[in-house]
Design an enzyme around this catalytic site. Structure first.
Site, mmCIF file in Angstrom:
data_model
loop_
_atom_site.group_PDB
_atom_site.id
_atom_site.type_symbol
_atom_site.label_atom_id
_atom_site.label_comp_id
_atom_site.label_asym_id
_atom_site.label_seq_id
_atom_site.Cartn_x
_atom_site.Cartn_y
_atom_site.Cartn_z
ATOM 1 N N CYS A 2 0.829 -1.217 0.000
ATOM 2 C CA CYS A 2 0.000 0.000 0.000
ATOM 3 C C CYS A 2 0.858 1.261 0.000
ATOM 4 O O CYS A 2 1.935 1.290 0.592
ATOM 5 C CB CYS A 2 -0.878 0.051 1.237
ATOM 6 S SG CYS A 2 -1.902 -1.385 1.461
ATOM 7 N N ARG A 27 5.088 0.148 -5.952
ATOM 8 C CA ARG A 27 4.999 -0.689 -4.759
ATOM 9 C C ARG A 27 4.025 -1.850 -4.931
ATOM 10 O O ARG A 27 4.053 -2.801 -4.162
ATOM 11 C CB ARG A 27 4.562 0.162 -3.552
ATOM 12 C CG ARG A 27 5.577 1.216 -3.168
ATOM 13 C CD ARG A 27 4.987 2.215 -2.207
ATOM 14 N NE ARG A 27 4.782 1.669 -0.886
ATOM 15 C CZ ARG A 27 5.667 1.695 0.105
ATOM 16 N NH1 ARG A 27 6.832 2.243 -0.096
ATOM 17 N NH2 ARG A 27 5.388 1.178 1.276
ATOM 18 N N TRP A 73 -3.057 -2.563 -1.496
ATOM 19 C CA TRP A 73 -2.695 -3.930 -1.862
ATOM 20 C C TRP A 73 -3.492 -4.812 -0.914
ATOM 21 O O TRP A 73 -3.260 -4.798 0.298
ATOM 22 C CB TRP A 73 -1.183 -4.133 -1.683
ATOM 23 C CG TRP A 73 -0.665 -5.430 -2.215
ATOM 24 C CD1 TRP A 73 -0.273 -5.699 -3.494
ATOM 25 C CD2 TRP A 73 -0.437 -6.630 -1.462
ATOM 26 N NE1 TRP A 73 0.178 -7.000 -3.577
ATOM 27 C CE2 TRP A 73 0.081 -7.590 -2.357
ATOM 28 C CE3 TRP A 73 -0.629 -6.995 -0.131
ATOM 29 C CZ2 TRP A 73 0.405 -8.880 -1.960
ATOM 30 C CZ3 TRP A 73 -0.300 -8.285 0.264
ATOM 31 C CH2 TRP A 73 0.214 -9.206 -0.638
ATOM 32 N N ASN A 99 -1.833 1.778 5.962
ATOM 33 C CA ASN A 99 -0.989 0.661 5.519
ATOM 34 C C ASN A 99 -0.729 -0.217 6.727
ATOM 35 O O ASN A 99 -0.514 0.310 7.821
ATOM 36 C CB ASN A 99 0.385 1.143 5.041
ATOM 37 C CG ASN A 99 0.301 1.936 3.763
ATOM 38 O OD1 ASN A 99 -0.771 2.105 3.211
ATOM 39 N ND2 ASN A 99 1.445 2.424 3.315
ATOM 40 N N GLY A 100 -0.650 -1.519 6.518
ATOM 41 C CA GLY A 100 -0.368 -2.416 7.639
ATOM 42 C C GLY A 100 -1.599 -3.242 7.966
ATOM 43 O O GLY A 100 -2.574 -3.273 7.209
ATOM 44 N N GLU A 485 17.976 -17.287 -8.321
ATOM 45 C CA GLU A 485 17.604 -15.909 -8.637
ATOM 46 C C GLU A 485 17.068 -15.812 -10.075
ATOM 47 O O GLU A 485 16.081 -15.112 -10.330
ATOM 48 C CB GLU A 485 18.822 -14.995 -8.409
ATOM 49 C CG GLU A 485 18.646 -13.542 -8.759
ATOM 50 C CD GLU A 485 17.500 -12.824 -8.032
ATOM 51 O OE1 GLU A 485 16.917 -13.393 -7.098
ATOM 52 O OE2 GLU A 485 17.181 -11.702 -8.457
ATOM 53 N N LYS A 489 13.319 -14.518 -10.966
ATOM 54 C CA LYS A 489 13.097 -13.389 -11.884
ATOM 55 C C LYS A 489 12.089 -13.775 -12.949
ATOM 56 O O LYS A 489 11.185 -13.025 -13.266
ATOM 57 C CB LYS A 489 14.411 -13.042 -12.571
ATOM 58 C CG LYS A 489 15.244 -11.858 -12.330
ATOM 59 C CD LYS A 489 15.040 -10.794 -11.378
ATOM 60 C CE LYS A 489 14.287 -11.015 -10.152
ATOM 61 N NZ LYS A 489 14.816 -10.569 -8.915
ATOM 62 N N GLU A 492 8.393 -14.322 -11.488
ATOM 63 C CA GLU A 492 7.654 -13.169 -10.969
ATOM 64 C C GLU A 492 7.198 -12.194 -12.050
ATOM 65 O O GLU A 492 6.161 -11.564 -11.896
ATOM 66 C CB GLU A 492 8.409 -12.460 -9.844
ATOM 67 C CG GLU A 492 9.665 -11.743 -10.238
ATOM 68 C CD GLU A 492 10.352 -11.090 -9.042
ATOM 69 O OE1 GLU A 492 9.679 -10.728 -8.074
ATOM 70 O OE2 GLU A 492 11.587 -10.951 -9.101
ATOM 71 N N HIS A 508 17.783 -36.186 -8.385
ATOM 72 C CA HIS A 508 16.979 -36.618 -7.239
ATOM 73 C C HIS A 508 15.518 -36.220 -7.375
ATOM 74 O O HIS A 508 14.785 -36.235 -6.393
ATOM 75 C CB HIS A 508 17.560 -36.052 -5.941
ATOM 76 C CG HIS A 508 18.961 -36.521 -5.691
ATOM 77 N ND1 HIS A 508 19.267 -37.820 -5.353
ATOM 78 C CD2 HIS A 508 20.147 -35.873 -5.784
ATOM 79 C CE1 HIS A 508 20.577 -37.939 -5.229
ATOM 80 N NE2 HIS A 508 21.138 -36.765 -5.498
ATOM 81 N N LYS A 607 6.421 -4.155 -4.113
ATOM 82 C CA LYS A 607 7.860 -3.896 -4.047
ATOM 83 C C LYS A 607 8.382 -4.035 -2.621
ATOM 84 O O LYS A 607 9.414 -4.647 -2.383
ATOM 85 C CB LYS A 607 8.155 -2.497 -4.593
ATOM 86 C CG LYS A 607 9.638 -2.134 -4.635
ATOM 87 C CD LYS A 607 10.398 -3.037 -5.581
ATOM 88 C CE LYS A 607 11.882 -2.757 -5.619
ATOM 89 N NZ LYS A 607 12.622 -3.857 -6.278
HETATM 90 O O1 M6R Z 1 13.122 -5.198 0.150
HETATM 91 P P1 M6R Z 1 13.624 -6.584 0.414
HETATM 92 O O2 M6R Z 1 14.938 -6.843 -0.197
HETATM 93 O O3 M6R Z 1 13.593 -6.945 1.864
HETATM 94 O O4 M6R Z 1 12.557 -7.511 -0.323
HETATM 95 C C1 M6R Z 1 12.626 -8.894 -0.242
HETATM 96 C C2 M6R Z 1 11.770 -9.525 -1.302
HETATM 97 O O5 M6R Z 1 10.433 -9.157 -1.141
HETATM 98 C C3 M6R Z 1 12.224 -9.131 -2.713
HETATM 99 O O6 M6R Z 1 13.558 -9.430 -2.927
HETATM 100 C C4 M6R Z 1 11.369 -9.863 -3.764
HETATM 101 O O7 M6R Z 1 11.626 -11.219 -3.739
HETATM 102 C C5 M6R Z 1 11.618 -9.273 -5.144
HETATM 103 N N1 M6R Z 1 10.378 -9.055 -5.828
HETATM 104 C C6 M6R Z 1 12.419 -10.141 -6.019
HETATM 105 O O8 M6R Z 1 12.615 -9.625 -7.284
#
Ligand code: M6R
Length: 612
Positions: A2, A27, A73, A99-100, A485, A489, A492, A508, A607
């Site tokens: 949010c 965000r 959100w 927010n929260g 990673e 990527k 997502e 395995h 974000k």
């Molecule tokens: O802000 P942070 O690094 O703590 O965030 C952690 C994850 O939410 C963040 O890395 C998320 O996995 C990304 N969308 C990955 O691209």
């Protein structure tokens, strides 16, 4: 997650609020709304994007110099017009953005329903504004007091801003666990979840602390108290952020811009810390805790998502170079275990945003058990940066794309510096070897630059595989976190199912997935285990899987076997993640673009994940 924006001053609030919401779009959100004060509180809100909100508002009255705005959100209640923020109080005199999560909202709601209140939404936020109104009514107090009293009754996390029809010259804001920044202008104030909506108006900001409640009146100094009614002196800081960092700068997407910024962001992350002449690494944040760090019996790394992957690279680095045992933990798991921690442990918390709720909670837990917490954060002034004992910023600059790219390589850079520094102070590395590695690290930005140029065939690979259902990413050693990673990527931003595995684990289980439709990305640059990775490639080939290989320049063996090859420059094994990650970022970017996905704001994602 949010986003909050607020304004009070002499300007028209609406354009400031809408621009602010647009700055916070990165965000992640699913509905948006504004509340404007002009004799009464007008709330306009709808499901969808900020542009939908603008269409919805159309020619409705927007003349106002005080207002609040929000991107939601969804947590409590589906994304729809009713659950969108702001929320009115029962008699429409107040409006809140929040927010929260108010964890005890259900019991408060029950109590209010018993007293005759009727709720419209499914949200916990509406419960809070009803509670505030109820307190005002029963205790005959002003808005600020009512907010303060109400916050003593709630359990959970909040950043809130409230407007009132009866007190039209002020805003009341508060925070606990969710970020809130107040921009201090000339006779005016700007509020936001982070500094990005504020920077075009003022560089002077106050970051509210947990349990702060602020009374914000135009032309008057800011008043801040704690929820327990203690006076506080707001600390005004100057932002280093610059507005160009928040623009796309000619790139089609923020993600692409951020991928291409990596030569600079990596250099910025070691600038002033790496000293080739004197053969040393100096990191201000490590000085105070030098003794503890040097004598640490164990390092525990806590993080989420991409930052967790950087932590895995850190594990290899600290063990390899400084010979300290390392455990890498998902913050979300760590916080609900009963972890064994002692005062000899160093906890490294890694976070781009510095606001990730699980990482923050894990830090508090580790602190309560006496561990020393070192933060590796990108956002200056963030909650995690402030909650840790010491730390090192990553200096990647603002990362707007939801998919983390430059933050990852900056985190790996900082962890490399830390591991090297500890290795030197613990005497686990020779002077010559230390010099070799830092010399190579110093030229890594040029090699990243080269990797960005030479990976042009990525587009062709993206075209070939854009419609597949699954992807597998395999790597060993330092390349195992790179494989994870790469898979994260892809999934997502393109919504293609992707798994990352240590290459040798394939037999395995995941090998069962291999057929002629399965692309397998091998990060095959390793020296020590090269032949073993080659064997894994053969195993995939024998089952007709399609092989995309990241190899070191000049490689011949894997080239013979792979369907597609991407070369990266030769470097130290431990620095390979800084190069090998680049083509994987580009691959997921191009696949997502070709599939027509919203690259910078993928569905369902936020974000900064400020709720658990
Ligand atoms: O802000 P942070 O690094 O703590 O965030 C952690 C994850 O939410 C963040 O890395 C998320 O996995 C990304 N969308 C990955 O691209």
């Amino acid at each position: 997650m949010c986003g909050i924006v607020g304004y009070i001053g002499d300007k028209q609030a609406y354009p400031i609020l809408i621009n602010g919401l647009k700055r916070l779009e990165y965000r992640g959100y699913d509905s948006a709304g504004v509340a404007l004060l002009n004799g009464k509180v007008d709330v306009y809100k709808c499901k969808g994007k900020v542009a939908d909100l603008e269409d919805f508002i159309g020619k409705k009255p927007i003349d106002s110099k005080i207002g609040i705005a929000h991107t939601r959100w969804a947590t409590h209640g589906e994304p729809n017009n009713v659950n969108a923020h702001p929320h009115y109080s029962q008699n429409n005199d107040l409006a809140i953005i929040h927010n929260g999560i108010i964890e005890n909202y259900a019991s408060i709601k029950k109590e209010l329903i018993n007293r005759g209140y009727v709720f419209e939404s499914d949200t916990d936020s509406e419960v809070l504004i009803y509670l505030i109104e109820d307190i005002q009514k029963n205790e005959q107090v002003n808005l600020f007091e009512a907010v303060r009293i109400a916050l003593n009754q709630v359990i959970g996390a909040y950043a809130i801003v409230i407007v009132s029809k009866h007190e039209p010259n002020l805003l009341v804001a508060a925070r606990k666990g969710s970020p809130l920044v107040i921009g201090v202008g000339k006779g005016e104030y700007f509020l936001a979840s982070d500094a990005s909506p504020i920077i075009e108006y003022t560089k002077h900001v106050v970051y509210l602390e947990d349990e702060d409640v602020a009374l914000i009146k135009k032309d008057e100094p800011l008043v801040v108290k704690t929820v327990k009614n203690k006076d506080k002196t707001p600390y005004v800081q100057e932002l280093e952020l610059n507005i160009n960092q928040l623009e796309k700068g000619g790139f089609e997407h923020f993600m692409l811009k951020e991928i291409y910024e990596q030569p600079k962001s990596i250099r910025d992350s070691f600038r002033g810390r790496l000293n080739l002449e004197q053969n040393l690494i100096s990191m201000g944040g490590m000085i105070e805790y030098e003794h503890k760090l040097k004598n640490a019996k164990r390092i525990i790394i806590i993080a989420c998502g991409t930052s967790w992957h950087a932590g895995l690279v850190g594990e290899y680095l600290f063990e390899d170079l400084a010979r300290i045992p390392v455990e890498v933990e998902y913050a979300s798991e760590f916080r609900y275990r009963n972890p064994v921690l002692s005062e000899d442990d160093i906890v490294i918390a890694i976070s781009q945003s510095g606001e990730t709720a699980d990482t923050l909670a894990a830090i508090e837990l580790a602190k309560s058990k006496g561990a020393t917490i070192f933060g590796v954060c990108n956002v200056v002034g963030s909650s995690i940066a402030r909650a840790t004992h010491a730390g090192a910023f990553t200096h990647a600059g603002p990362e707007i794309g939801v998919a983390s790219t430059k933050a990852f390589t900056a985190q790996v850079t900082v962890l490399t510096l830390m591991a090297l520094h500890l290795a030197q102070s613990r005497g686990t590395i020779s002077t010559t070897r230390f010099h070799e590695i830092i010399t190579e690290l110093n030229i890594i930005p040029e090699k990243v630059e080269k990797t960005l140029k030479t990976s042009s065939q990525v587009k062709e690979i993206a075209e070939r595989f854009k419609d597949v259902a699954n992807f597998l990413y395999l790597g060993r050693g330092y390349n195992f976190p790179v494989a994870l990673e790469g898979a994260l990527k892809l999934k997502e931003i393109s919504y293609i199912h992707a798994e990352g595995y240590p290459a040798a684990e394939m037999k395995h289980g995941p090998i069962a997935l291999i057929d002629e439709d399965m692309p397998v990305v091998f990060i095959a640059t390793n020296r020590g285990t090269y032949e073993k990775v080659v064997s894994n490639i053969m195993e995939v080939k024998a089952r007709k899987g399609k092989i995309i290989a990241i190899v070191t320049e000049g490689d011949t063996e894997v080239k013979e076997l792979a369907d597609y090859v991407i070369e990266i420059p030769e470097t130290e094994e431990m620095l390979v993640p800084l190069l090998a990650t680049i083509p994987l970022q580009k691959l997921s970017y191009h696949i997502a673009v070709k599939r027509g996905c919203n690259v910078d704001q993928p569905r369902n994602l936020a974000k900064s994940v400020t709720v658990e």
